[in-house]
Design a protein around this motif. Structure first.
Motif, short mmCIF file in Angstrom:
data_model
loop_
_atom_site.label_atom_id
_atom_site.label_comp_id
_atom_site.label_asym_id
_atom_site.label_seq_id
_atom_site.Cartn_x
_atom_site.Cartn_y
_atom_site.Cartn_z
N CYS A 117 51.33 11.09 -1.99
CA CYS A 117 51.23 11.50 -0.55
C CYS A 117 52.28 11.66 0.10
O CYS A 117 52.46 12.34 1.30
CB CYS A 117 50.19 10.80 0.04
N CYS A 148 50.10 4.38 -3.47
CA CYS A 148 48.83 4.02 -2.65
C CYS A 148 47.89 3.78 -3.95
O CYS A 148 47.79 4.45 -4.73
CB CYS A 148 48.50 4.91 -1.88
N CYS A 166 55.03 6.74 -1.38
CA CYS A 166 54.13 7.07 -2.35
C CYS A 166 54.78 8.70 -2.92
O CYS A 166 54.77 9.45 -2.03
CB CYS A 166 52.95 6.89 -1.86
N CYS A 196 45.62 6.92 -3.92
CA CYS A 196 46.37 8.22 -4.43
C CYS A 196 46.30 8.05 -6.08
O CYS A 196 45.98 9.02 -6.75
CB CYS A 196 47.85 8.19 -3.76
ZN LIG Z 1 49.83 7.78 -1.28
#
Ligand SMILES: [Zn+2]
Ligand SMILES: [Zn+2]
Length: 273
Positions: free
Chosen positions: A20, A40, A17, A43
């Protein structure tokens, strides 16, 4: 830490991702088509919500107003996008056009959940071997020009435990995501149930009213058509008022009778003593 980032770099870049910088959990894909357009779910949702909030702040819209009530922002006023909508729920506050956090391309459609990517990532992480941890290390050392390290027994054991720790952390995040999704689903189901019950209640009330109306019609047809004076709306109102007056008179008479009886009792009691 260092080892887990090495393991992460051994995975395909699409599994990581960009927000993150970890293995994707609950994959969501944006339609921009760049190499790092999968995220994600949580996210990307958080990022898009903050994007729309920023645009609204630029507009000078009071965010508290959005939290309090429903605010519709004029679409053409939102800079850098075709428009924005503000709901009373901050999570619903999303742009019609969002920007990919990786390539900054404007995307008209919201991110789409990708179950296939989730499965691929799970398979890949489950099948991680100690070589993946080692490969990252050797790559790093080769870049440093230190050459190959000795493949001792304790170093491979350390790599195995690092891989295990990496997997455990990923599984824990998956479980967390699962709980989140189940809660969300439950909330949606209960909302739908409430709506269905409301509809059902409305239908029941309507059916009851219709039944009462047909009963009234039947009673009229037995008795013959209602009197001409009552047929008009005014007439019905007059009839109702007559009934009301009758009721009031009855109550007054009853009250007077009670008062008289009580008075007699009290006076008789007083004369006795
Ligand atoms: Zn993420
Ligand atoms: Zn992109």
């Amino acid at each position: 830490d260092d080892v887990s980032s090495r393991i992460l770099s051994s995975l395909p870049i699409e599994f990581c991702c960009p927000i993150c910088e970890d293995v994707i959990v609950g994959a969501s894909v944006l339609g921009c088509g760049c190499a790092r357009s999968s995220f994600c779910s949580r996210c990307i949702d958080d990022r898009l919500t903050s994007q729309s909030r920023e645009s609204l702040t630029i507009l000078g819209t009071d965010l508290d107003t959005i939290a309090e009530g429903y605010v519709v922002v004029d679409r053409k006023d939102v800079p850098g996008s075709s428009g924005a909508r503000g709901g009373n729920d901050s999570n619903k506050c999303q742009l019609d056009t969002c920007h990919c956090p990786s390539c900054d391309a404007a995307v008209r459609s919201p991110p789409v959940p990708c179950h296939a990517l989730d499965v691929a990532i799970l398979k890949c992480v489950s099948n991680l071997s100690t070589e993946d941890a080692d490969r990252g290390r050797f790559d790093g050392e080769a870049k440093d020009g230190a050459g190959t390290a000795d493949k001792g027994a304790d170093s491979s054991a350390a790599a195995a435990s690092a891989v295990r720790a990496f997997q455990i952390r990923y599984y824990a995040r998956l479980r967390e995501r699962r709980t989140e999704v189940l809660l969300l689903r439950e909330r949606r189901a209960s909302e739908e149930r409430e709506m269905r019950e409301e509809c059902l209640l409305g239908a029941l009330i309507q059916a009851e009213e219709e039944q009462r109306a047909t009963r009234r019609r039947r009673a009229w047809s037995k008795r013959g058509p209602p009197l001409r004076s009552f047929a008009t709306r005014d007439g019905v109102q007059r009839e109702n008022r007559g009934l009301q007056l009758l009721g009031e008179v009855f109550i007054m008479v009853a009250a007077a009778a009670t008062a008289a009886i009580l008075g007699v009792r009290i006076s008789s009691g007083a004369s006795k003593s």
